[in-house]
Design a protein around this motif. Structure first.
Motif, mmCIF file in Angstrom:
data_model
loop_
_atom_site.group_PDB
_atom_site.id
_atom_site.type_symbol
_atom_site.label_atom_id
_atom_site.label_comp_id
_atom_site.label_asym_id
_atom_site.label_seq_id
_atom_site.Cartn_x
_atom_site.Cartn_y
_atom_site.Cartn_z
ATOM 1 N N VAL A 1 4.186 2.434 2.031
ATOM 2 C CA VAL A 1 5.200 3.419 1.636
ATOM 3 C C VAL A 1 4.490 4.765 1.493
ATOM 4 C CG1 VAL A 1 4.996 2.779 -0.833
ATOM 5 C CG2 VAL A 1 6.986 4.055 -0.040
ATOM 6 N N VAL A 2 5.090 5.798 2.070
ATOM 7 C CA VAL A 2 4.552 7.155 1.936
ATOM 8 C C VAL A 2 5.426 7.883 0.921
ATOM 9 C CG1 VAL A 2 4.134 9.358 3.108
ATOM 10 C CG2 VAL A 2 3.731 7.201 4.322
ATOM 11 N N SER A 3 4.792 8.583 -0.028
ATOM 12 C CA SER A 3 5.575 9.345 -0.995
ATOM 13 C C SER A 3 5.196 10.820 -0.924
ATOM 14 C CB SER A 3 5.330 8.808 -2.418
ATOM 15 O OG SER A 3 6.169 9.481 -3.320
ATOM 16 N N VAL A 4 6.170 11.644 -0.604
ATOM 17 C CA VAL A 4 5.945 13.091 -0.555
ATOM 18 C C VAL A 4 7.127 13.770 -1.245
ATOM 19 C CG1 VAL A 4 7.022 13.444 1.715
ATOM 20 C CG2 VAL A 4 5.309 15.046 0.907
ATOM 21 N N MET A 5 6.814 14.786 -2.054
ATOM 22 C CA MET A 5 7.872 15.430 -2.807
ATOM 23 C C MET A 5 8.629 16.433 -1.932
ATOM 24 S SD MET A 5 5.141 17.521 -5.137
ATOM 25 C CE MET A 5 6.012 17.252 -6.628
ATOM 26 N N LEU A 6 9.869 16.732 -2.318
ATOM 27 C CA LEU A 6 10.621 17.732 -1.563
ATOM 28 C C LEU A 6 10.042 19.116 -1.845
ATOM 29 C CD1 LEU A 6 12.931 18.495 0.265
ATOM 30 C CD2 LEU A 6 14.467 18.412 -1.696
ATOM 31 N N ALA A 7 9.784 19.410 -3.113
ATOM 32 C CA ALA A 7 9.210 20.709 -3.475
ATOM 33 C C ALA A 7 8.373 20.527 -4.728
ATOM 34 C CB ALA A 7 10.318 21.721 -3.725
ATOM 35 N N ASN A 8 7.291 21.260 -4.771
ATOM 36 C CA ASN A 8 6.361 21.083 -5.884
ATOM 37 C C ASN A 8 6.840 21.779 -7.163
ATOM 38 O OD1 ASN A 8 3.659 22.104 -7.399
ATOM 39 N ND2 ASN A 8 3.432 20.059 -6.522
ATOM 40 N N ASN A 9 6.687 21.092 -8.275
ATOM 41 C CA ASN A 9 7.159 21.622 -9.553
ATOM 42 C C ASN A 9 6.305 22.776 -10.070
ATOM 43 O OD1 ASN A 9 5.625 19.039 -9.580
ATOM 44 N ND2 ASN A 9 5.326 19.532 -11.727
ATOM 45 N N VAL B 1 9.564 5.776 3.486
ATOM 46 C CA VAL B 1 9.293 7.089 2.879
ATOM 47 C C VAL B 1 10.101 7.262 1.594
ATOM 48 C CG1 VAL B 1 9.277 9.592 3.176
ATOM 49 C CG2 VAL B 1 8.818 8.109 5.134
ATOM 50 N N HIS B 2 9.372 7.608 0.545
ATOM 51 C CA HIS B 2 10.007 7.994 -0.720
ATOM 52 C C HIS B 2 9.820 9.499 -0.907
ATOM 53 C CE1 HIS B 2 9.348 8.989 -5.108
ATOM 54 N NE2 HIS B 2 10.627 8.660 -5.069
ATOM 55 N N CYS B 3 10.868 10.159 -1.393
ATOM 56 C CA CYS B 3 10.781 11.598 -1.640
ATOM 57 C C CYS B 3 11.173 11.885 -3.094
ATOM 58 C CB CYS B 3 11.723 12.331 -0.686
ATOM 59 S SG CYS B 3 11.689 14.104 -0.910
ATOM 60 N N ASP B 4 10.253 12.477 -3.839
ATOM 61 C CA ASP B 4 10.553 12.930 -5.190
ATOM 62 C C ASP B 4 11.253 14.286 -5.040
ATOM 63 O OD1 ASP B 4 10.515 14.240 -7.611
ATOM 64 O OD2 ASP B 4 8.583 13.419 -8.228
ATOM 65 N N ALA B 5 12.591 14.242 -5.151
ATOM 66 C CA ALA B 5 13.385 15.460 -4.930
ATOM 67 C C ALA B 5 13.862 16.057 -6.248
ATOM 68 C CB ALA B 5 14.577 15.136 -4.035
ATOM 69 N N ARG C 1 0.829 -1.215 0.000
ATOM 70 C CA ARG C 1 0.000 0.000 0.000
ATOM 71 C C ARG C 1 0.860 1.260 0.000
ATOM 72 N NH1 ARG C 1 -3.422 -1.371 4.851
ATOM 73 N NH2 ARG C 1 -2.745 -3.506 4.502
ATOM 74 N N ALA C 2 0.307 2.314 -0.618
ATOM 75 C CA ALA C 2 1.032 3.589 -0.652
ATOM 76 C C ALA C 2 0.115 4.709 -0.176
ATOM 77 C CB ALA C 2 1.500 3.884 -2.076
ATOM 78 N N ILE C 3 0.739 5.731 0.381
ATOM 79 C CA ILE C 3 0.023 6.992 0.665
ATOM 80 C C ILE C 3 0.827 8.074 -0.047
ATOM 81 C CG2 ILE C 3 -0.726 8.622 2.437
ATOM 82 C CD1 ILE C 3 -0.711 6.263 4.453
ATOM 83 N N VAL C 4 0.159 8.802 -0.937
ATOM 84 C CA VAL C 4 0.866 9.840 -1.717
ATOM 85 C C VAL C 4 0.166 11.175 -1.512
ATOM 86 C CG1 VAL C 4 1.574 8.138 -3.445
ATOM 87 C CG2 VAL C 4 -0.477 9.477 -3.860
ATOM 88 N N SER C 5 0.911 12.264 -1.520
ATOM 89 C CA SER C 5 0.263 13.567 -1.344
ATOM 90 C C SER C 5 -0.476 13.929 -2.635
ATOM 91 C CB SER C 5 1.290 14.639 -0.981
ATOM 92 O OG SER C 5 1.686 15.358 -2.118
ATOM 93 N N ALA C 6 -1.514 14.739 -2.487
ATOM 94 C CA ALA C 6 -2.373 15.076 -3.631
ATOM 95 C C ALA C 6 -1.661 15.952 -4.659
ATOM 96 C CB ALA C 6 -3.628 15.789 -3.126
ATOM 97 N N VAL C 7 -0.523 16.541 -4.293
ATOM 98 C CA VAL C 7 0.151 17.454 -5.221
ATOM 99 C C VAL C 7 1.363 16.810 -5.897
ATOM 100 C CG1 VAL C 7 -0.635 19.557 -4.066
ATOM 101 C CG2 VAL C 7 1.507 18.476 -3.331
ATOM 102 N N GLU C 8 1.500 15.500 -5.747
ATOM 103 C CA GLU C 8 2.642 14.827 -6.378
ATOM 104 C C GLU C 8 2.563 14.941 -7.906
ATOM 105 O OE1 GLU C 8 5.221 13.373 -4.601
ATOM 106 O OE2 GLU C 8 4.137 14.353 -2.974
ATOM 107 N N HIS C 9 3.715 14.735 -8.521
ATOM 108 C CA HIS C 9 3.788 14.636 -9.981
ATOM 109 C C HIS C 9 3.015 13.389 -10.413
ATOM 110 C CE1 HIS C 9 5.852 13.953 -13.880
ATOM 111 N NE2 HIS C 9 6.035 15.260 -13.850
ATOM 112 N N GLN C 10 2.510 13.413 -11.652
ATOM 113 C CA GLN C 10 1.746 12.261 -12.170
ATOM 114 C C GLN C 10 2.541 10.956 -12.062
ATOM 115 O OE1 GLN C 10 -1.322 12.193 -12.932
ATOM 116 N NE2 GLN C 10 -1.783 14.366 -13.087
ATOM 117 N N ALA C 11 3.850 11.055 -12.178
ATOM 118 C CA ALA C 11 4.683 9.849 -12.108
ATOM 119 C C ALA C 11 4.448 9.119 -10.793
ATOM 120 C CB ALA C 11 6.162 10.229 -12.240
ATOM 121 N N VAL C 12 4.291 9.874 -9.716
ATOM 122 C CA VAL C 12 4.046 9.281 -8.389
ATOM 123 C C VAL C 12 2.576 8.904 -8.254
ATOM 124 C CG1 VAL C 12 3.938 9.827 -5.919
ATOM 125 C CG2 VAL C 12 5.983 10.392 -7.235
ATOM 126 N N LEU C 13 1.698 9.806 -8.687
ATOM 127 C CA LEU C 13 0.257 9.552 -8.513
ATOM 128 C C LEU C 13 -0.161 8.256 -9.206
ATOM 129 C CD1 LEU C 13 -1.233 13.143 -8.986
ATOM 130 C CD2 LEU C 13 -1.050 11.848 -6.855
#
Ligand code: PLP
Length: 370
Positions: free
Chosen positions: A135-143, A165-169, A87-99
């Motif tokens: 796994v939780v995925s949250v980006m470092l900063a929004n594009n 935790v995964h971070c799209d940095a 299972r994953a939890i992703v923030s709503a503002v992630e890039h489509q690649a993560v979503l």
């Protein structure tokens, strides 16, 4: 005579840095497959090894924690699919690649300023009720907005629930301090073309690479990503990483000054303009500005005619501008989410670029409705 182009779209792709372009050309000319045992192969292998060191150093990782990929998208998908969490939890503002990466992802809402809602994250983690499953995925900063996420707080909550935790940095290096150790994340995605390297090359930093299942099983990258290495791409990535590691603080300070002038000019031209995420800490290079009553698509066309290159929130593959899912997640109406453009500065940006934007944007600003 060609018209000057004012390129203010670094978050889409940064112009290649001269050091990176030279390194790409050199490696392209040299050729060689790093798996070949002869001299040409060994020279190519040395390029890959060198890139691993440069990219590791950029984010304070160890070279053996670097898995080279085809870019940020593949790194995100490898992280979320390869980490073995059902299972994953992703923030709503992630890039489509993560979503789109994980087959069972819950979406965590964000606040009006675009920050992950930590109380909602805690509830989602508690609902998952299973240590070692998430796994939780949250980006470092929004594009799109540049909003910087509270990654350390996310890590604290995730750890308490046994989650990875995964971070799209991808948007971090060159703009803000980006350190896998300090962030304490398990997995971190990087992309060369956002820092002045070539497109089509990136890296996933895995603090425990042995635990990762490959998307492409086979020999290269210690069995974590098969396929002949993109040696010219990696040479360019390494060169860009070294320049960024050396100059980023200096460059970020310049970006901050240019961005201040940009935002002052925007608000002076139209006080009704909305700076999305303006109440949160943001990358020094990014402004997402909404102009009430003026569609982003029209703004882009007017700016393009003046030689100013910027983006709307989300550009579909068709080239049409859709409403930005990031702004919608921050509470924007469908209309408001179609009225925002993103101006993103970078290593090649100058005060003249900012003034050109403001000149071209002025007539649009005058058309905004209160
Ligand atoms: N993640 C973020 C935050 C991005 O901005 C991008 C690029 O737009 C990506 C991932 C995808 O990276 P790449 O273009 O290298 O696949």
């Amino acid at each position: 005579m060609t018209r000057p182009v004012h390129y203010l779209d670094h978050n889409a792709t940064a112009p290649i840095r001269p050091e990176a372009a030279a390194a790409v050309m050199r490696a392209l000319t040299d050729g060689g497959n790093p798996s070949s045992v002869h001299a040409v192969g060994r020279r190519a292998r040395a390029v890959v090894d060198d890139a691993r060191e440069a990219v590791a150093a950029l984010v304070n990782a160890r070279p053996e924690q670097v898995i080279f990929t085809s870019g940020g998208t593949e790194s995100d998908v490898l992280a979320l699919r390869g980490c073995g969490r059902p299972r994953a939890i992703v923030s709503a503002v992630e890039h489509q690649a993560v979503l789109k990466a994980h087959p069972d992802a819950a979406v965590c809402p964000v606040t009006a300023d675009g920050l992950i809602d930590l109380a909602a994250l805690e509830t989602l983690l508690a609902e998952a009720q299973a240590d070692g499953q998430v796994v939780v995925s949250v980006m470092l900063a929004n594009n799109e907005t540049g909003v910087i996420q509270p990654v350390k707080d996310v890590v604290r909550l995730a750890r308490a629930h046994g989650a990875l935790v995964h971070c799209d940095a991808v948007q971090g290096p060159g703009r803000i301090f980006t350190d896998v150790h300090a962030l304490r994340v398990d997995l971190l995605s990087l992309s060369a073309h956002k820092i002045g390297g070539p497109p089509g090359v990136g890296a996933l930093i895995a603090t425990d690479p042995a635990a990762l299942q490959p998307l492409f099983p086979g020999g290269q990258e210690r069995g974590k990503r098969a396929g002949t290495e993109n040696v010219p791409g990696l040479a360019g990535f390494a060169a860009a990483a070294r320049v960024v590691a050396e100059r980023w603080r200096e460059e970020a300070a310049v970006l901050g000054t240019l961005r201040r002038r940009l935002e002052e000019g925007i608000l002076a031209a139209q006080p009704q303009a909305v700076i999305w995420g303006g109440g949160a800490a943001r990358l020094p290079n990014t402004v997402c500005v909404g102009l009430p009553g003026v569609a982003a698509q029209g703004q882009l066309m007017t700016l393009d005619l003046a030689g100013v290159c910027v983006s709307a929130g989300a550009a579909c593959s068709s080239g049409k501008v859709g409403p930005s899912h990031v702004l919608q997640a921050m509470g924007a109406t469908d209309t408001a989410a179609r009225e925002a453009i993103r101006v993103s500065l970078g290593w090649s940006s100058t005060a003249a670029d900012v003034e050109a934007f403001l000149r071209a944007w002025q007539p649009l600003a005058a058309r905004a409705v209160a």
